[in-house]
Design a protein around this motif. Structure first.
Motif, PDB file in Angstrom:
ATOM      1  N   GLU A  69       0.763  -1.182   0.150  1.00  0.00           N
ATOM      2  CA  GLU A  69       0.162   0.147   0.176  1.00  0.00           C
ATOM      3  C   GLU A  69       0.769   1.216   0.080  1.00  0.00           C
ATOM      4  OE1 GLU A  69      -2.566   0.034   3.139  1.00  0.00           O
ATOM      5  OE2 GLU A  69      -3.153  -2.313   2.766  1.00  0.00           O
ATOM      6  N   GLY A  70       0.320   2.298  -0.093  1.00  0.00           N
ATOM      7  CA  GLY A  70       1.027   3.461  -0.138  1.00  0.00           C
ATOM      8  C   GLY A  70       1.993   3.792  -1.239  1.00  0.00           C
ATOM      9  N   ALA A  71       1.904   3.124  -2.487  1.00  0.00           N
ATOM     10  CA  ALA A  71       2.808   3.004  -3.219  1.00  0.00           C
ATOM     11  C   ALA A  71       2.819   4.133  -4.438  1.00  0.00           C
ATOM     12  CB  ALA A  71       2.737   1.837  -4.370  1.00  0.00           C
ATOM     13  N   GLN A  72       1.867   5.262  -4.328  1.00  0.00           N
ATOM     14  CA  GLN A  72       1.901   6.232  -4.993  1.00  0.00           C
ATOM     15  C   GLN A  72       3.146   7.318  -5.064  1.00  0.00           C
ATOM     16  OE1 GLN A  72       0.243   5.972  -2.243  1.00  0.00           O
ATOM     17  NE2 GLN A  72      -0.382   7.926  -1.445  1.00  0.00           N
ATOM     18  N   THR A  73       3.275   7.888  -6.081  1.00  0.00           N
ATOM     19  CA  THR A  73       4.457   8.626  -6.284  1.00  0.00           C
ATOM     20  C   THR A  73       4.516  10.329  -5.480  1.00  0.00           C
ATOM     21  OG1 THR A  73       5.124   7.435  -8.414  1.00  0.00           O
ATOM     22  CG2 THR A  73       5.926   9.660  -7.975  1.00  0.00           C
ATOM     23  N   PRO A  74       5.206  10.251  -4.770  1.00  0.00           N
ATOM     24  CA  PRO A  74       5.319  11.663  -4.178  1.00  0.00           C
ATOM     25  C   PRO A  74       5.552  13.007  -5.032  1.00  0.00           C
ATOM     26  CG  PRO A  74       6.665  10.528  -2.964  1.00  0.00           C
ATOM     27  CD  PRO A  74       6.536   9.660  -4.248  1.00  0.00           C
ATOM     28  N   ASP A  75       4.900  14.193  -4.637  1.00  0.00           N
ATOM     29  CA  ASP A  75       5.279  15.094  -5.657  1.00  0.00           C
ATOM     30  C   ASP A  75       6.019  16.367  -4.804  1.00  0.00           C
ATOM     31  OD1 ASP A  75       3.142  16.202  -4.035  1.00  0.00           O
ATOM     32  OD2 ASP A  75       1.736  16.402  -5.695  1.00  0.00           O
ATOM     33  N   LEU A  76       6.187  17.410  -5.578  1.00  0.00           N
ATOM     34  CA  LEU A  76       7.155  18.607  -4.656  1.00  0.00           C
ATOM     35  C   LEU A  76       6.531  18.892  -3.255  1.00  0.00           C
ATOM     36  CD1 LEU A  76       9.551  20.290  -4.871  1.00  0.00           C
ATOM     37  CD2 LEU A  76       8.188  21.837  -6.322  1.00  0.00           C
ATOM     38  N   GLU A  77       5.136  19.068  -3.257  1.00  0.00           N
ATOM     39  CA  GLU A  77       4.415  19.357  -2.072  1.00  0.00           C
ATOM     40  C   GLU A  77       4.770  18.259  -0.964  1.00  0.00           C
ATOM     41  OE1 GLU A  77      -0.023  19.403  -1.081  1.00  0.00           O
ATOM     42  OE2 GLU A  77       0.305  21.158  -2.102  1.00  0.00           O
ATOM     43  N   ALA A  78       4.585  16.783  -1.503  1.00  0.00           N
ATOM     44  CA  ALA A  78       4.921  15.962  -0.483  1.00  0.00           C
ATOM     45  C   ALA A  78       6.279  15.960  -0.011  1.00  0.00           C
ATOM     46  CB  ALA A  78       4.678  14.547  -0.985  1.00  0.00           C
ATOM     47  N   VAL A  79       7.361  16.455  -0.855  1.00  0.00           N
ATOM     48  CA  VAL A  79       8.863  16.334  -0.564  1.00  0.00           C
ATOM     49  C   VAL A  79       9.011  17.522   0.243  1.00  0.00           C
ATOM     50  CG1 VAL A  79      10.946  17.065  -1.434  1.00  0.00           C
ATOM     51  CG2 VAL A  79       9.675  15.335  -2.649  1.00  0.00           C
ATOM     52  N   THR A  80       8.236  18.797   0.310  1.00  0.00           N
ATOM     53  CA  THR A  80       8.349  19.733   1.015  1.00  0.00           C
ATOM     54  C   THR A  80       7.641  19.495   2.367  1.00  0.00           C
ATOM     55  OG1 THR A  80       7.720  21.109  -0.872  1.00  0.00           O
ATOM     56  CG2 THR A  80       7.342  22.358   1.241  1.00  0.00           C
ATOM     57  N   ASN A  81       6.743  18.661   2.576  1.00  0.00           N
ATOM     58  CA  ASN A  81       6.010  18.477   3.741  1.00  0.00           C
ATOM     59  C   ASN A  81       6.651  17.695   4.785  1.00  0.00           C
ATOM     60  OD1 ASN A  81       3.299  19.378   4.419  1.00  0.00           O
ATOM     61  ND2 ASN A  81       2.447  18.472   2.562  1.00  0.00           N
ATOM     62  N   LEU A  82       7.399  16.567   3.813  1.00  0.00           N
ATOM     63  CA  LEU A  82       8.250  15.449   4.499  1.00  0.00           C
ATOM     64  C   LEU A  82       9.669  16.438   5.031  1.00  0.00           C
ATOM     65  CD1 LEU A  82       7.863  12.601   1.846  1.00  0.00           C
ATOM     66  CD2 LEU A  82       7.417  12.762   4.340  1.00  0.00           C
ATOM     67  N   SER A  83      10.184  17.382   4.241  1.00  0.00           N
ATOM     68  CA  SER A  83      11.434  17.802   4.706  1.00  0.00           C
ATOM     69  C   SER A  83      11.116  18.778   5.781  1.00  0.00           C
ATOM     70  CB  SER A  83      12.059  18.666   3.347  1.00  0.00           C
ATOM     71  OG  SER A  83      12.320  17.809   2.302  1.00  0.00           O
ATOM     72  N   TYR A  84      10.061  19.747   5.421  1.00  0.00           N
ATOM     73  CA  TYR A  84      10.066  20.609   6.664  1.00  0.00           C
ATOM     74  C   TYR A  84       9.550  20.145   7.938  1.00  0.00           C
ATOM     75  CZ  TYR A  84       7.650  24.672   9.012  1.00  0.00           C
ATOM     76  OH  TYR A  84       7.196  25.594   9.914  1.00  0.00           O
ATOM     77  N   TYR A  85       8.752  19.194   8.042  1.00  0.00           N
ATOM     78  CA  TYR A  85       8.152  18.688   9.195  1.00  0.00           C
ATOM     79  C   TYR A  85       9.085  17.781  10.012  1.00  0.00           C
ATOM     80  CZ  TYR A  85       3.903  20.986   8.506  1.00  0.00           C
ATOM     81  OH  TYR A  85       2.716  22.073   8.464  1.00  0.00           O
ATOM     82  N   ALA A  86      10.260  17.193   9.060  1.00  0.00           N
ATOM     83  CA  ALA A  86      11.138  16.504   9.741  1.00  0.00           C
ATOM     84  C   ALA A  86      12.330  17.383  10.247  1.00  0.00           C
ATOM     85  CB  ALA A  86      11.645  15.299   8.614  1.00  0.00           C
ATOM     86  N   ALA A  87      12.842  18.406   9.553  1.00  0.00           N
ATOM     87  CA  ALA A  87      13.995  19.170   9.630  1.00  0.00           C
ATOM     88  C   ALA A  87      13.747  20.358   9.535  1.00  0.00           C
ATOM     89  CB  ALA A  87      15.245  18.725   8.894  1.00  0.00           C
ATOM     90  N   GLY A  88      12.808  21.145   9.279  1.00  0.00           N
ATOM     91  CA  GLY A  88      12.636  22.634   9.060  1.00  0.00           C
ATOM     92  C   GLY A  88      12.738  23.557  10.268  1.00  0.00           C
ATOM     93  N   ILE A  89      12.792  24.699   9.956  1.00  0.00           N
ATOM     94  CA  ILE A  89      12.624  25.607  11.170  1.00  0.00           C
ATOM     95  C   ILE A  89      11.350  25.916  11.307  1.00  0.00           C
ATOM     96  CG2 ILE A  89      13.083  27.917  11.834  1.00  0.00           C
ATOM     97  CD1 ILE A  89      15.480  27.785   9.861  1.00  0.00           C
TER      98      ILE A  89
END
Length: 523
Positions: A69-89
């Motif tokens: 499951e969860g095999a869909q392809t992320p887009d730029l918005e997903a990359v932004t969410n993942l990066s920001y909420y893991a390591a962003g200010i």
């Protein structure tokens, strides 16, 4: 030269004597910057408009997206969410005339030595034109990128699809099938400025709390995600253009699926060595850190696959339960649990600097433990493993309504606490926590320990990374579970290693603490 895990751990233990005799002043004029700044690389802006994950934090930390499951392809918005909420200010606080910038995940000393890199194929937008239908580009070209939290952008290290390097290095299906993978690294000096040789421990403490956020966000967005600890290190070093004596890769995190890059050997990489700004006027080296990292490296993907598959089944570290009184946890169900969204929880999260000596709810403690200690998705875990495979859990309870004060052994598979010794142990709790008042004032201290000899015998020196990481990922989930409740706060603390073992003996004999997480009512 290499230094094995057990030797490294012994040489970096804290004791009252070592802390007293090893104290050193901090040269703030030489404090390293908490950012990696490339001097000449182009950058790709991340999405300006982000729809943050709305799933409740308690659900996001408890649930993982199963394989298939969860095999869909992320887009730029997903990359932004993942990066920001893991390591962003995520917040800015003024203090004594200075502006302090805080990141999404807790890190030792607020020194932020963990960086995230993105390795992806072409990530399209929401429609065939690569946009969201309103003219906003949501695509990201295949490449190798470094996430810059200062500018919320990606530094372009390499163009083109290089996912085959990670696939070959790991020999692991989830990496081979992922349209996107993150790589977490540690820049040693950024933490060693304060903590010296203990930075190798902190590399996994701090990447663990960061990746706990990353996994929670991925699962909240319905992407498959797990932490991959087994991979050949040198190809990843070369892919990212690192010098492992200064900065080294720690973990891979594949996101999504359905995008097989094949199993062919990757093409030879052109070496890269992009210029970066100096971290501080005088960067010091601590050879023991690199030696400990080097001792756990793997040569190639075949070695990684063998290392992963050869581990024995079941928990490697946990002690068998005894005949102490059992106290079942009383977690609330999903219908009545806190519904605070994950993104609000991450924004709110801090590291509590002062506790009120007031009791916390047993049901809230139960809920945090129930959701956070369910087993983190790692490549080296097996489907039939218990919730904790490489560490064990002990609690020192100071003040919880309806729960007798004392020391407990936590059995997460049964959802029960086993009473080891009843009594008031606030003074002892403070002493265990490096004589820090926070340990004495906290309502609960959670100690995650490991039988390091058994882990290293089973998994070699790389097993040390796994034990530290499982403890830190679990603690990272405890952070999120704690801050999903408005009246709770939490923080990680350092400890006197052997004093902790002795306190929980004889049950913890032969074990050594990996992580100490405290929670209570913030002052």
């Amino acid at each position: 030269m290499t230094t094995g895990a057990r030797t490294y751990h012994e040489r970096t233990k804290h004791s009252p004597r070592s802390v007293r005799e090893g104290a050193h002043g901090l040269d703030f004029d030489n404090k390293p910057t908490p950012y990696k700044e490339y001097e000449e690389l182009p950058a790709r802006d991340l999405a300006e408009r982000v729809r943050p994950p709305q799933q409740p934090a308690l659900s996001a930390i408890a649930e993982s997206t199963p394989s298939g499951e969860g095999a869909q392809t992320p887009d730029l918005e997903a990359v932004t969410n993942l990066s920001y909420y893991a390591a962003g200010i995520t917040k800015e606080i003024g203090r004594r005339g200075r502006s302090l910038l805080f990141r999404a995940a807790a890190t030792t000393g607020a020194l932020y030595h963990v960086d995230l890199y993105v390795v992806c194929g072409d990530l399209g937008g929401a429609d065939e034109n690569g946009s969201d239908g309103e003219g906003n580009d949501l695509g990201l070209e295949a490449g190798v990128y470094h996430f810059d939290p200062r500018t919320l952008s990606l530094d372009v290290l390499r163009e083109g699809d290089h996912r085959d390097v990670l696939a070959a290095a790991s020999d692991y299906d989830s990496v081979r099938e992922a349209p996107l993978s993150f790589v977490a690294t540690s820049t040693w000096w950024r933490n060693a400025w304060k903590y010296e040789e203990r930075t190798f421990r902190h590399a996994f403490w701090d990447s663990g709390t960061t990746l706990a956020n990353l996994l929670a966000v991925a699962h909240a967005l319905d992407y498959r995600a797990e932490v991959v600890t087994g991979f050949a290190d040198r190809p990843v070093v070369d892919l990212l253009g690192l010098d492992p004596e200064r900065e080294a890769p720690l973990e891979l995190v594949p996101i999504g699926g359905g995008s097989d890059v094949g199993s062919a050997d990757p093409a030879d990489l052109e070496p890269i060595d992009p210029a970066t700004a100096p971290l501080s006027p005088n960067e010091r080296e601590f050879p023991l850190i690199h030696e400990a990292w080097d001792a756990g490296t793997l040569e190639d993907g075949a070695a990684a696959a063998s290392w992963r598959s050869d581990r024995p089944a079941g928990s490697i570290s946990a002690r068998d339960p005894g005949d102490g009184e059992r106290v079942p946890l009383e977690p609330v169900d999903s219908e009545t649990a806190s519904s605070r969204p994950l993104h609000e929880t991450i924004q709110r999260r801090g590291s509590c600097r002062e506790y009120e000596r007031e009791p916390i709810s047993f049901r809230k403690l139960s809920t945090v433990l129930d959701r956070a200690v369910r087993g983190v998705p790692m490549d080296v875990r097996r489907d039939d493993d218990p919730p904790l495979s490489f560490v064990d859990a002990y609690l020192l309870v100071n003040s919880v309504d309806g729960l007798e004060s004392g020391s407990y052994h936590y059995h997460p598979a049964e959802g029960e606490l086993e009473l080891l010794q009843a009594g008031e142990f606030r003074q002892e709790a403070g002493h265990l926590a490096l004589d820090q008042r926070l340990g004495a004032d906290a309502a609960v201290c959670l100690f995650l320990t490991s039988d390091l000899e058994a882990v290293v015998d089973a998994l070699g020196d790389r097993g040390y990374r796994v034990a530290q990481l499982e403890a830190a990922l679990t603690a990272g989930r405890c952070y999120l579970g704690t801050y999903a409740h408005l009246d709770l706060g939490g923080t990680g603390l350092t400890f006197y290693d052997d004093v902790v073992t002795d306190f929980f003996a004889p049950r913890a004999s032969g074990q050594t603490p990996m992580f100490l997480y405290t929670m209570g009512r913030p002052a």
